[in-house]
Design a protein around this motif. Sequence first.
Motif, short mmCIF file in Angstrom:
data_model
loop_
_atom_site.label_atom_id
_atom_site.label_comp_id
_atom_site.label_asym_id
_atom_site.label_seq_id
_atom_site.Cartn_x
_atom_site.Cartn_y
_atom_site.Cartn_z
N ASP A 420 35.20 32.66 34.27
CA ASP A 420 36.25 33.67 34.44
C ASP A 420 37.61 33.06 34.12
N PRO A 421 37.88 32.76 32.86
CA PRO A 421 39.14 32.08 32.50
C PRO A 421 40.38 32.93 32.72
N GLY A 422 40.21 34.24 32.85
CA GLY A 422 41.37 35.12 33.04
C GLY A 422 41.65 35.44 34.48
N GLY A 423 40.92 34.85 35.42
CA GLY A 423 41.12 35.15 36.83
C GLY A 423 42.30 34.42 37.43
N ASP A 424 42.73 34.88 38.60
CA ASP A 424 43.81 34.24 39.34
C ASP A 424 43.34 32.82 39.71
N LEU A 425 44.12 31.81 39.31
CA LEU A 425 43.67 30.42 39.47
C LEU A 425 43.50 30.04 40.94
N LEU A 426 44.36 30.53 41.83
CA LEU A 426 44.20 30.22 43.24
C LEU A 426 42.88 30.77 43.78
N GLU A 427 42.53 31.98 43.37
CA GLU A 427 41.27 32.56 43.82
C GLU A 427 40.08 31.79 43.21
N LEU A 428 40.20 31.40 41.96
CA LEU A 428 39.12 30.65 41.32
C LEU A 428 38.94 29.28 41.98
N LEU A 429 40.03 28.64 42.35
CA LEU A 429 39.93 27.36 43.03
C LEU A 429 39.28 27.50 44.41
#
Length: 468
Positions: A420-429
Amino acid sequence: MAFLVSGTLRMAAQIADAQDSLGRKGKYNLQAPRVALTLSSPEVSASTIAVLEDVFQTLGFESCQRREASVQDFLRELTVFREQLDAHGGPMGCALVALVAPRGQLRQPQQLVRELSRCGALQGCPKVFLLLSSTSGGAPKPGAFLTSLGELCGRCPHWSLLQLLTEVFCRTAEESSGATYCPVLRSSLRGALCLGDGETWKPKPEPCPSAQYDLSGARAALFLAVIRDRPGAQHDVKALGDLCQALGFETTLRTDPTAQAFQEELAQFREQLDTHRDPVSCALVALMAHGGPQGQLLGADGQEVQPEVLVQELNCCGALRGCPKIFLLQACRGGHRDAGMGPKARPWFWRWLQAPPAIPSHADILQIDVDAQGSSSSGSTPGNSDILMVYAATEGCIAYRDEKKGSDFIQTLVEVLRTDPGGDLLELLTEVNRQVCELDVLGPDCDEPRKACLEIYSSLRRRLCLQV
């Protein structure tokens, strides 16, 4: 017979869900009671407490206690609070502790965080710490932060608390002497934490475009990796390099830098960005090395360099003013090997239900330092805005690395971002942390499984999506 089996499994499923408030859905289950505690020193004004109580009510906390004590007695008061929760006899949904004292007095909040982490009733549940500075008399300094937080939670109940805090940081950041100072959050959450009471079936409100960093300019990445005597590190360099290339980062790699070279390479990287022919919109720095007992990075020469020094070097970059600066740190921060928390002997039906494994003892914590500027309580981030730091281990703990495939942190990060490269980075982390926390690691010291947990520091003021 089938009825009895069905009933037994249904009851077993409820027990398993109670042990893991994430509910196996990547989102904390807050059906159980929410409890809040305010610890305030005698100098704190009544207006600050009144604002806090309003925020607690907005966030849906049923039980709200307030205890006035000197800062030196905060630990004792929190121990009493923990014992009360353990004696309650039932599971909790969430705990929020507000620590309010004059600026500079609250110097070691991590002792308080660790104390509440020992609470059995809160095992697997989110524990939120709100650090506030206040002065006697007049309007409370954190009033704007608290008011914004309460208003946004009421208006956008479907947003996760990390998303809400990012918006609040944007509203309350302060300009001073050419720099932007911002509150700081420190997270080891394993899932989305939504404190609002909105219906789950309603669509999430989409943030406006101005709430997202503009990454249309150039992107640059610097990898400083000690490969020598770190088997498997080459796999992390390869995987992260391929990911950065796919995301449009112009990447520079330096292997086996000395401690002095760490600083020199960062300084040169900053100068290159300041003289870049095109506008720069984002920078990523990956630091991979052995770590010292106090979180230092060890160069290839065995000498130490403080990560904070490297962060400040890049923070002085004029080309990155107002732009996100990402730091990934794959290094030990001490020698503690976390065995995790959870029942040692599990009932037979847990194997059928695939119940969650033991939880790292440092997981499920969110710490918010509202007055990070000039504060000694904010940890490794000085309160400058637009910084994101991700540690492979929590403070004092080992960061694990596999000789054949690389580290769980970097490899999981690459996998999640590719999905999911377009997701919110904080949520992905946060999702990366959930997956890392579920792994059992066999450390070199014994055959018993160990746990790992990420720690995320953020003063981002907008959503950060690496693929536009």
